[in-house]
Write a protein that holds these residues in place. Structure first.
Motif, PDB file in Angstrom:
ATOM      1  N   THR A   1       0.846  -1.199   0.000  1.00 52.62           N
ATOM      2  CA  THR A   1       0.000   0.000   0.000  1.00 52.62           C
ATOM      3  C   THR A   1       0.886   1.256   0.000  1.00 52.62           C
ATOM      4  O   THR A   1       2.119   1.168   0.148  1.00 52.62           O
ATOM      5  CB  THR A   1      -0.880   0.034   1.264  1.00 52.62           C
ATOM      6  OG1 THR A   1      -0.003   0.193   2.398  1.00 52.62           O
ATOM      7  CG2 THR A   1      -1.704  -1.229   1.413  1.00 52.62           C
ATOM      8  N   SER A   2       0.244   2.412  -0.116  1.00 58.86           N
ATOM      9  CA  SER A   2       0.972   3.686  -0.048  1.00 58.86           C
ATOM     10  C   SER A   2       1.760   3.767   1.256  1.00 58.86           C
ATOM     11  O   SER A   2       2.955   4.093   1.270  1.00 58.86           O
ATOM     12  CB  SER A   2      -0.001   4.865  -0.091  1.00 58.86           C
ATOM     13  OG  SER A   2      -0.885   4.768  -1.159  1.00 58.86           O
TER      14      SER A   2
ATOM     15  N   ASN B   1       4.681   1.239   1.363  1.00 60.97           N
ATOM     16  CA  ASN B   1       5.814   1.679   0.544  1.00 60.97           C
ATOM     17  C   ASN B   1       6.588   2.779   1.266  1.00 60.97           C
ATOM     18  O   ASN B   1       7.820   2.751   1.326  1.00 60.97           O
ATOM     19  CB  ASN B   1       5.332   2.202  -0.817  1.00 60.97           C
ATOM     20  CG  ASN B   1       5.299   1.119  -1.874  1.00 60.97           C
ATOM     21  OD1 ASN B   1       6.346   0.726  -2.405  1.00 60.97           O
ATOM     22  ND2 ASN B   1       4.112   0.625  -2.180  1.00 60.97           N
TER      23      ASN B   1
ATOM     24  N   LEU C   1       2.258  11.542   3.909  1.00 62.74           N
ATOM     25  CA  LEU C   1       1.435  11.325   2.712  1.00 62.74           C
ATOM     26  C   LEU C   1       0.477  12.500   2.494  1.00 62.74           C
ATOM     27  O   LEU C   1       0.275  12.950   1.360  1.00 62.74           O
ATOM     28  CB  LEU C   1       0.644  10.010   2.826  1.00 62.74           C
ATOM     29  CG  LEU C   1       1.482   8.734   2.719  1.00 62.74           C
ATOM     30  CD1 LEU C   1       0.638   7.501   3.054  1.00 62.74           C
ATOM     31  CD2 LEU C   1       2.075   8.569   1.319  1.00 62.74           C
TER      32      LEU C   1
ATOM     33  N   LEU D   1      -1.513  13.298  -1.012  1.00 65.67           N
ATOM     34  CA  LEU D   1      -2.276  12.063  -1.283  1.00 65.67           C
ATOM     35  C   LEU D   1      -3.562  12.064  -0.448  1.00 65.67           C
ATOM     36  O   LEU D   1      -3.535  12.421   0.732  1.00 65.67           O
ATOM     37  CB  LEU D   1      -1.437  10.825  -0.953  1.00 65.67           C
ATOM     38  CG  LEU D   1      -2.003   9.511  -1.486  1.00 65.67           C
ATOM     39  CD1 LEU D   1      -1.821   9.423  -3.005  1.00 65.67           C
ATOM     40  CD2 LEU D   1      -1.327   8.301  -0.834  1.00 65.67           C
TER      41      LEU D   1
ATOM     42  N   PHE E   1      -4.419   5.787   1.268  1.00 65.11           N
ATOM     43  CA  PHE E   1      -3.306   5.397   2.155  1.00 65.11           C
ATOM     44  C   PHE E   1      -3.137   3.875   2.234  1.00 65.11           C
ATOM     45  O   PHE E   1      -2.027   3.369   2.240  1.00 65.11           O
ATOM     46  CB  PHE E   1      -3.523   5.925   3.577  1.00 65.11           C
ATOM     47  CG  PHE E   1      -3.331   7.403   3.729  1.00 65.11           C
ATOM     48  CD1 PHE E   1      -3.045   8.215   2.641  1.00 65.11           C
ATOM     49  CD2 PHE E   1      -3.430   7.998   4.980  1.00 65.11           C
ATOM     50  CE1 PHE E   1      -2.875   9.582   2.789  1.00 65.11           C
ATOM     51  CE2 PHE E   1      -3.254   9.363   5.137  1.00 65.11           C
ATOM     52  CZ  PHE E   1      -2.977  10.147   4.046  1.00 65.11           C
TER      53      PHE E   1
ATOM     54  N   VAL F   1      -0.376   0.239  -4.339  1.00 70.12           N
ATOM     55  CA  VAL F   1       0.006   1.249  -5.325  1.00 70.12           C
ATOM     56  C   VAL F   1      -0.070   0.715  -6.758  1.00 70.12           C
ATOM     57  O   VAL F   1      -0.043   1.495  -7.704  1.00 70.12           O
ATOM     58  CB  VAL F   1       1.404   1.857  -5.056  1.00 70.12           C
ATOM     59  CG1 VAL F   1       1.502   2.428  -3.669  1.00 70.12           C
ATOM     60  CG2 VAL F   1       2.489   0.859  -5.306  1.00 70.12           C
TER      61      VAL F   1
ATOM     62  N   HIS G   1      -2.593   2.564  -8.414  1.00 67.83           N
ATOM     63  CA  HIS G   1      -2.518   4.029  -8.340  1.00 67.83           C
ATOM     64  C   HIS G   1      -2.287   4.638  -9.721  1.00 67.83           C
ATOM     65  O   HIS G   1      -1.589   4.055 -10.563  1.00 67.83           O
ATOM     66  CB  HIS G   1      -1.338   4.465  -7.459  1.00 67.83           C
ATOM     67  CG  HIS G   1      -1.596   4.396  -5.976  1.00 67.83           C
ATOM     68  ND1 HIS G   1      -2.666   3.745  -5.434  1.00 67.83           N
ATOM     69  CD2 HIS G   1      -0.900   4.929  -4.940  1.00 67.83           C
ATOM     70  CE1 HIS G   1      -2.611   3.858  -4.109  1.00 67.83           C
ATOM     71  NE2 HIS G   1      -1.558   4.571  -3.787  1.00 67.83           N
TER      72      HIS G   1
ATOM     73  N   MET H   1      -0.761   9.739  -8.388  1.00 65.78           N
ATOM     74  CA  MET H   1      -0.767   9.215  -7.012  1.00 65.78           C
ATOM     75  C   MET H   1       0.580   8.596  -6.668  1.00 65.78           C
ATOM     76  O   MET H   1       1.092   8.772  -5.558  1.00 65.78           O
ATOM     77  CB  MET H   1      -1.883   8.172  -6.860  1.00 65.78           C
ATOM     78  CG  MET H   1      -3.275   8.789  -6.853  1.00 65.78           C
ATOM     79  SD  MET H   1      -4.523   7.556  -7.240  1.00 65.78           S
ATOM     80  CE  MET H   1      -4.667   6.694  -5.696  1.00 65.78           C
ATOM     81  N   ARG H   2       1.168   7.872  -7.623  1.00 64.11           N
ATOM     82  CA  ARG H   2       2.497   7.284  -7.365  1.00 64.11           C
ATOM     83  C   ARG H   2       3.513   8.389  -7.102  1.00 64.11           C
ATOM     84  O   ARG H   2       4.389   8.268  -6.248  1.00 64.11           O
ATOM     85  CB  ARG H   2       2.946   6.435  -8.556  1.00 64.11           C
ATOM     86  CG  ARG H   2       2.300   5.078  -8.588  1.00 64.11           C
ATOM     87  CD  ARG H   2       3.117   4.104  -9.424  1.00 64.11           C
ATOM     88  NE  ARG H   2       3.396   4.610 -10.745  1.00 64.11           N
ATOM     89  CZ  ARG H   2       2.580   4.472 -11.796  1.00 64.11           C
ATOM     90  NH1 ARG H   2       1.437   3.847 -11.655  1.00 64.11           N
ATOM     91  NH2 ARG H   2       2.911   4.950 -12.962  1.00 64.11           N
TER      92      ARG H   2
ATOM     93  N   VAL I   1       3.269   9.561  -3.576  1.00 66.47           N
ATOM     94  CA  VAL I   1       3.953   8.650  -2.642  1.00 66.47           C
ATOM     95  C   VAL I   1       5.467   8.888  -2.740  1.00 66.47           C
ATOM     96  O   VAL I   1       6.168   8.947  -1.721  1.00 66.47           O
ATOM     97  CB  VAL I   1       3.591   7.173  -2.940  1.00 66.47           C
ATOM     98  CG1 VAL I   1       4.363   6.241  -2.012  1.00 66.47           C
ATOM     99  CG2 VAL I   1       2.087   6.943  -2.791  1.00 66.47           C
TER     100      VAL I   1
END
Ligand SMILES: Nc1ncnc2c1ncn2[C@@H]1O[C@H](COP(=O)(O)OP(=O)(O)OP(=O)(O)O)[C@@H](O)[C@H]1O
Length: 232
Positions: A90-91, A94, A115, A120, A125, A129, A132, A136-137, A140
């Motif tokens: 997940t975000s 990571n 975040l 984001l 959250f 990803v 994503h 969004m990436r 992060v």
């Protein structure tokens, strides 16, 4: 702070970067424009230590970059065109993972705060990803840069393929980074956004930095005109 001092990279007889001199101070956003092959990615790769300079020096916070040595890398974050993350994490996972690699152990609350600062949305959250969007990436990736306390962030074509909303978010996040005294150095083809977020704009042609402009003093139409005159 980033500095290039007579920084030169040759491939055989071909000069990819010719005696580059520039400084990006804390809080400055330097956007580098130039056609394909002008030497933008070469410049970024020299700062990251991915390439060995033929002559001259890249410095990060006054420390010379030596490929394979970690002293300068720890002060840097890198946002490539597509931010590489673990798709099955997940975000938050990571961010936690990459923060730990950089030597930081944050609790969930702190990770969430990073975040959020990177723009984001909270509902992303705990999502993997792998699903994503590019924007969004990137958020992060920027959260990782902030959490790592990077003093300089290098970006290569970060707005290519972003929709207008994501581009706007990105621009705001870059301004936040600069507001926190981070040096931002970005290779881009996006003149309009460069003028919007940069403190300085460089125009490069065939390995030479031909112009450096203060973005406050110039409109995007003027930059486009100068760019077209420079590359012709
Ligand atoms: N490994 C390599 N071997 C030989 N020449 C190279 C190598 N890498 C880059 N070059 C050359 O160096 C020059 C600068 O390339 P660079 O990738 O830095 O340009 P760029 O401005 O980033 O272009 P783009 O916008 O396409 O990313 C080009 O002429 C390129 O062909």
């Amino acid at each position: 702070m980033l500095q290039a001092i007579d920084l030169t990279k040759k491939y055989g007889n071909q000069v990819a970067l010719n005696s580059l001199n520039l400084t990006v101070k804390p809080g400055e956003v330097f956007c580098l424009l130039g056609q394909n092959g002008a030497g933008k990615t070469t410049t970024i790769n020299l700062f990251l230590g991915f390439l060995q300079a033929t002559s001259g020096e890249a410095r990060v916070n006054g420390i010379p970059v030596v490929p394979g040595q970690p002293e300068t890398v720890k002060h840097l974050a890198y946002i490539p065109e597509v931010v590489m993350l673990y798709p099955n994490l997940t975000s938050l996972e990571n961010l936690d993972f990459f923060s730990r690699i950089a030597g930081f152990d944050y609790d969930r609350e702190a990770l969430e705060a990073y975040l959020l600062r990177a723009g984001l949305r909270e509902d992303a959250f705990d999502k993997r990803v792998g699903n994503h969007s590019k924007g969004m990436r990137q958020k992060v990736g920027i959260a990782i840069a902030i959490a790592k306390n990077a003093s300089a962030v290098l970006m290569d074509e970060p707005t290519s393929g972003l929709d207008p909303g994501a581009t706007h978010d990105f621009t705001e996040t870059v301004k936040t980074l600069a507001g926190n005294n981070t040096s931002v150095f970005m290779a881009t083809h996006d003149i309009f956004n460069a003028v919007n977020m940069a403190s300085h704009i460089g125009i490069m042609r065939k390995g030479n930095l031909v112009h450096v402009l203060r973005a406050d003093d110039i409109s995007s139409d003027d930059v486009r005109q100068l760019y077209l005159e420079t590359i012709r």
